[in-house]
Design a protein around this motif. Structure first.
Motif, mmCIF file in Angstrom:
data_model
loop_
_atom_site.group_PDB
_atom_site.id
_atom_site.type_symbol
_atom_site.label_atom_id
_atom_site.label_comp_id
_atom_site.label_asym_id
_atom_site.label_seq_id
_atom_site.Cartn_x
_atom_site.Cartn_y
_atom_site.Cartn_z
ATOM 1 N N MET A 1 -37.438 100.026 58.252
ATOM 2 C CA MET A 1 -38.308 101.150 57.937
ATOM 3 C C MET A 1 -38.324 101.430 56.433
ATOM 4 O O MET A 1 -39.378 101.636 55.820
ATOM 5 C CB MET A 1 -37.852 102.392 58.698
ATOM 6 C CG MET A 1 -38.764 103.597 58.543
ATOM 7 S SD MET A 1 -38.163 105.015 59.488
ATOM 8 C CE MET A 1 -38.284 104.387 61.174
ATOM 9 N N VAL A 2 -37.128 101.417 55.825
ATOM 10 C CA VAL A 2 -37.031 101.674 54.386
ATOM 11 C C VAL A 2 -37.770 100.602 53.603
ATOM 12 O O VAL A 2 -38.552 100.898 52.689
ATOM 13 C CB VAL A 2 -35.552 101.740 53.947
ATOM 14 C CG1 VAL A 2 -35.442 101.749 52.422
ATOM 15 C CG2 VAL A 2 -34.873 102.972 54.516
ATOM 16 N N LEU A 3 -37.545 99.346 53.950
ATOM 17 C CA LEU A 3 -38.156 98.255 53.186
ATOM 18 C C LEU A 3 -39.664 98.213 53.366
ATOM 19 O O LEU A 3 -40.407 97.946 52.412
ATOM 20 C CB LEU A 3 -37.521 96.924 53.591
ATOM 21 C CG LEU A 3 -36.049 96.765 53.202
ATOM 22 C CD1 LEU A 3 -35.470 95.499 53.797
ATOM 23 C CD2 LEU A 3 -35.887 96.759 51.687
ATOM 24 N N ASP A 4 -40.144 98.476 54.567
ATOM 25 C CA ASP A 4 -41.592 98.492 54.790
ATOM 26 C C ASP A 4 -42.255 99.569 53.935
ATOM 27 O O ASP A 4 -43.304 99.335 53.317
ATOM 28 C CB ASP A 4 -41.902 98.736 56.277
ATOM 29 C CG ASP A 4 -41.658 97.511 57.133
ATOM 30 O OD1 ASP A 4 -41.461 96.417 56.567
ATOM 31 O OD2 ASP A 4 -41.647 97.637 58.380
ATOM 32 N N HIS A 5 -41.646 100.746 53.910
ATOM 33 C CA HIS A 5 -42.211 101.836 53.109
ATOM 34 C C HIS A 5 -42.108 101.516 51.620
ATOM 35 O O HIS A 5 -43.035 101.789 50.848
ATOM 36 C CB HIS A 5 -41.492 103.143 53.422
ATOM 37 C CG HIS A 5 -42.177 104.355 52.880
ATOM 38 N ND1 HIS A 5 -43.522 104.617 53.060
ATOM 39 C CD2 HIS A 5 -41.706 105.391 52.126
ATOM 40 C CE1 HIS A 5 -43.840 105.745 52.453
ATOM 41 N NE2 HIS A 5 -42.761 106.227 51.876
ATOM 42 N N LEU A 6 -41.004 100.910 51.235
ATOM 43 C CA LEU A 6 -40.806 100.542 49.834
ATOM 44 C C LEU A 6 -41.876 99.566 49.359
ATOM 45 O O LEU A 6 -42.490 99.761 48.304
ATOM 46 C CB LEU A 6 -39.415 99.918 49.682
ATOM 47 C CG LEU A 6 -39.029 99.425 48.294
ATOM 48 C CD1 LEU A 6 -38.691 100.598 47.402
ATOM 49 C CD2 LEU A 6 -37.829 98.468 48.389
ATOM 50 N N ILE A 7 -42.104 98.516 50.132
ATOM 51 C CA ILE A 7 -43.096 97.509 49.734
ATOM 52 C C ILE A 7 -44.495 98.123 49.731
ATOM 53 O O ILE A 7 -45.335 97.792 48.886
ATOM 54 C CB ILE A 7 -43.025 96.286 50.671
ATOM 55 C CG1 ILE A 7 -41.632 95.635 50.576
ATOM 56 C CG2 ILE A 7 -44.107 95.281 50.326
ATOM 57 C CD1 ILE A 7 -41.208 95.237 49.181
#
Length: 477
Positions: free
Chosen positions: A417-423
């Protein structure tokens, strides 16, 4: 074969500098985080670049992998061998000479095994500063800083290690030596090989020395801890401080309440800078080498500090700052920095946690944190965030919220979830800690395929036998 290699290496560096007994190698084959542990044929400790070149030629001929290692403060498993490839660990800590300081050109030539804080103290004798600064300065080494393109608290003003480096000396995978230690600030004679090797984590060659820029020792600093109404306000305060001080902000460190609470819990002698709950705290430091800024008034006040206090007062009147504590002594300044630099140890001592090292455009930091904090709390996590807010780098750590069992929490779902939002916000999943082993999955999934293809092509061209720190940085297809 392995015994023959070890004997040959002993002939190069001496028996006392080749470690093979389990009790001697134990500290070298285990990552600082404890997540990675492996085996090595030997720990080899060369003293010169010539030693390194001979060792590399020997290993290349026998297809033995080489894992370079410095102060062993890495967080991503980059300095530990991976299983499946016979390896030696090349510890560069004996290559610890500050070769020369040029006070006129304001440069220093230093070997890879020099501890960062030793370099700080050495150049200070010339009233100069090497402005790379972070908590591990007492044990990390210059080679590791270069290998990971380390950042730290002063990047907002001086840039990462790459921006501070003017040239390198390095041993390539075939044992040849690149010597580019001229210290020239302009040299347009082809590919910039230093920038290729800096941040490569030892996968393309072994940096044995480097020449760095130095800056004047500040005559005066103004250090403060601020309470801010929001992260959006923090970015506005940063820009206003930069505008009013002529880009003299050296550090702008985000320290929200949860992080400070953990520091005070683990280190109970820590004194909170401000009374009450500070939801959005920032440690800020402004520094100047201008003599006028260090002028002292009849009442003992110092010009830069007064100007910063007046500016903070104006920002308080506008509602951009809720409260502020300005250090009035070297001890108060030291206490503020000790608090900031103890955060990683505090989180580690506090219990299990997963550390994300991310970066974002400044304008997207607040939306990222506000959304992720809510989502992580919903999943049972307590975000423990600190960050070099001035350059957009957040250390977003996830711990178990109160009453939650870490082993039962959905960590993989939280990371995704964090990485998807980050990208989605055009951020990066690795800001300053490197890739090592721990982020190979993210590299394979999130790095542009065309960029990975170029990286693999460079690796094949320079290291066709794949002996230079294999299994790090570049994911296998």
């Amino acid at each position: 074969m392995s015994a023959a290699i070890v004997d040959a290496v002993r002939d190069i560096v001496g028996s006392e500098n080749v470690l093979t007994l389990p009790e001697d190698v134990a500290g070298y084959v285990r990552d600082w985080t404890g997540r990675y542990q492996s085996k090595a044929l030997a720990i080899v400790r060369p003293a010169t670049t010539e030693d390194v070149a001979k060792i590399v030629k020997l290993c290349a001929a026998q297809n033995i992998a080489i894992v370079p290692q410095g102060g062993r403060t890495g967080l991503c498993g980059g300095g530990v061998p991976r299983a499946g490839h016979p390896s030696i660990i090349l510890s560069l800590t004996r290559m610890n000479a500050v070769r020369s300081v040029d006070p006129v050109g304001r440069t220093v030539v230093v070997e890879a095994g020099v501890v960062l804080d030793v370099l700080h103290q050495h150049v200070l004798e010339h009233d100069l500063v090497f402005p790379l600064m972070f908590g591990a300065k007492g044990s990390c080494t210059i080679g590791g800083n270069l290998s990971t393109n380390a950042g730290g608290s002063n990047v907002v003003r001086y840039g990462n290690t790459r921006e501070l480096c003017l040239g390198i000396e390095a041993v390539m995978p075939d044992g040849s030596v690149i010597n580019a230690l001229s210290g020239l600030r302009k040299d347009n004679t082809g590919y910039d090989l230093k920038d290729l090797l800096i941040g490569a984590e030892g996968t393309l060659g072994i940096i044995t020395a480097a020449v760095f820029k130095l800056v004047p020792n500040p005559k005066v600093t103004a250090t403060a801890f601020l309470s801010l109404p929001s992260l959006e306000a923090a970015i506005e305060v940063l820009n206003r401080l930069q505008d009013q001080t002529g880009d003299a902000v050296e550090a702008f460190e985000f320290m929200p309440r949860a992080a400070v609470d953990v520091i005070c819990k683990v280190f109970p002698d820590t004194r909170r800078p401000l009374d009450g709950d500070v939801e959005n705290g920032v440690l800020v430091e402004v520094a100047s080498s201008r003599p006028n800024d260090s002028e002292q008034g009849e009442d003992g006040s110092i010009r830069l500090q007064i100007e910063v206090m007046e500016l903070l007062g104006d920002l308080m009147e506008e509602g951009l700052i809720l409260d502020a504590m300005v250090a009035q002594s070297d001890q108060q300044r030291s206490d503020l920095w000790r608090m900031r630099e103890s955060i990683l140890e505090a989180i580690t001592e506090n219990g299990p946690a997963y550390h994300l090292d991310v970066s974002l455009p400044l304008g997207r930091i607040a939306p990222f944190v506000s959304k992720m904090d809510v989502e992580m709390a919903r999943l049972g996590f307590q975000p423990l965030t600190v960050g070099h807010l001035g350059d957009g780098n957040l250390h977003y750590a996830l711990a178990a919220a109160e009453g939650q069992d870490w082993e039962l929490l959905p960590l993989e779902a939280a990371k995704e979830m964090v990485l998807d939002h980050l990208i989605g916000l055009n951020g990066s999943f690795s800001a300053e800690h490197g890739i090592g082993q721990s982020k190979l999955g993210e590299m394979a999934k999130l790095k542009q395929a065309s960029q990975l293809a170029v990286m693999r092509a460079i690796k094949r061209a320079l290291d066709p036998k794949n002996i230079m720190n294999p299994g790090k940085l570049i994911p296998e297809k």
